[in-house]
Write a protein that holds these residues in place. Structure first.
Motif: not given
Length: 383
Positions: A255-272
């Motif tokens: 409820x505080x609009x903060x992204x924290x302790x996150x991991x990111x993973x891309x699709x293997x064609x890097x579109x998403x």
């Protein structure tokens, strides 16, 4: 910041399981009908005892006194690796450990625990949150196959954190720290500053260039930032001077609009891109998160504040009911989610579901601070 055009969705879904080595075995001597039992004398943390649950599962069991949390997890061929926080001895100093798993009868069987990296004597006396990615990384006269980013600080507590690097030719051994200083040093001097931590690496060329996302916590601000790093030649490391900051539009987990302790993973064609993000009740809430959120977006979201996330699922204790007993209360604490990817941090572009590894621990028991465990849950991404 520019990234390769395209990726779509995650790696092929794998069956949930948490299993390990059998802790004892029975045999019947020749000429006798009475089985004899041999006692497994290994430490509890090496037994990897299996716990069957529905909907979610412990990956393996380490005994009381061993904090098992904050994982980096990926599949390489028919093998799965998990690198995580643990303790060298019961209730001892935090170290990084790794396990290798292979599939037996459709379930991942985790092998023995390997301690792979320990804290130093200065800025990284206490180490947390490893993230490992495959590539080609030269240091001195050697070329290494794996790069790790990790969080460290000089004092007990989650303050004044920095981010450093290590490399190895083998996930289970031979890790070497890169230099004697962090690559991202917390500039804050205030006692309550979190600094820089929770790093997450994704390869952007399957060689030496990576994208680093990391949490930042300053006196007045917090969130997740992204930098591009060229680690092809670690003696001449190139870290992007600027950064972009992940937007929160579309997320429902906080409820505080903060992204924290996150991991990111891309699709293997890097579109998403797919995000796994802690969902604290609010920025001022004590303790660990009570849930986490999975969301997806066009890859342009990492460099454009106008892009919006599509929330896929918020995972809470209701999604992790523990059927080992009759109480069915689920886990109280769910935090530090990590998406199961390939060795480059990528997801198959035609996948419609994924596995997420997360940390939890038992509340209200003696030694609760040393009961952290790693679990897996499957999340449907959709088309």
């Amino acid at each position: 910041m520019k990234i390769k055009n395209s990726i779509l969705l995650i790696a092929s879904a794998l069956l949930l399981a948490g299993c390990g080595d059998v802790s004892s075995e029975s045999s019947t001597p020749s000429g006798s009908d009475t089985p004899t039992t041999s006692v497994d004398t290994r430490p509890d943390y090496e037994k990897g005892e299996q716990k069957e649950v529905l909907g979610t599962g412990l990956m393996f069991t380490e005994s009381l006194g061993y904090n098992t949390k904050d994982a980096s997890i990926f599949d390489e061929g028919n093998v799965r690796y998990v690198v995580y926080d643990s303790n060298e001895v019961s209730k001892g100093e935090q170290v990084f450990a790794a396990r290798k798993a292979t599939k037996v009868d459709g379930k991942w069987v985790y092998q023995e625990k390997h301690v792979i990296l320990k804290g130093g004597t200065t800025w990284d006396k206490y180490i947390y949150q490893p993230s490992v990615v495959k590539g080609s990384f030269k240091l001195g006269d050697e070329t290494y196959s794996y790069l790790m980013a990790y969080q460290g600080n000089a004092e007990v507590g989650n303050y004044h954190n920095h981010i450093g690097l290590a490399v190895s030719k083998d996930v289970l051994s031979g890790w070497v720290k890169v230099g004697n200083a962090p690559i991202l040093e917390n500039p804050e001097i205030y006692s309550g500053s979190f600094g820089y931590g929770s790093p997450s690496l994704v390869s952007i060329d399957k060689a030496g260039k990576v994208l680093l996302s990391y949490a930042f916590g300053e006196t007045q601000l917090s969130g997740t930032r992204i930098k591009q790093i060229d680690a092809s030649d670690l003696d001449n490391l190139k870290v992007e001077a600027g950064y972009s900051e992940l937007p929160c539009a579309g997320l429902i987990g906080r409820d505080d609009n903060v992204v924290t302790n996150a991991t990111l993973s891309f699709f293997d064609d890097y579109s998403g891109v797919v995000l796994a993000n802690d969902g604290m009740p609010s920025s001022n809430a004590p303790g660990n998160a009570r849930g986490f959120e999975i969301a997806k977006a066009n890859s342009e979201i990492i460099s454009s504040a106008s892009e919006t996330w599509t929330s896929v699922k918020k995972v809470t204790g209701n999604d992790t009911i523990d059927y080992d007993d009759e109480t069915s209360l689920g886990w109280d604490e769910l935090y530090s989610p990590a998406i199961v990817t390939d060795a480059y941090g990528l997801l198959a572009n035609d996948a419609t579901k994924l596995e997420v590894c997360y940390s939890t621990y038992q509340e209200g028991v003696t030694g609760a601070n040393y009961t952290a465990s790693l679990c897996l849950i499957e999340v449907i991404l959709g088309e």
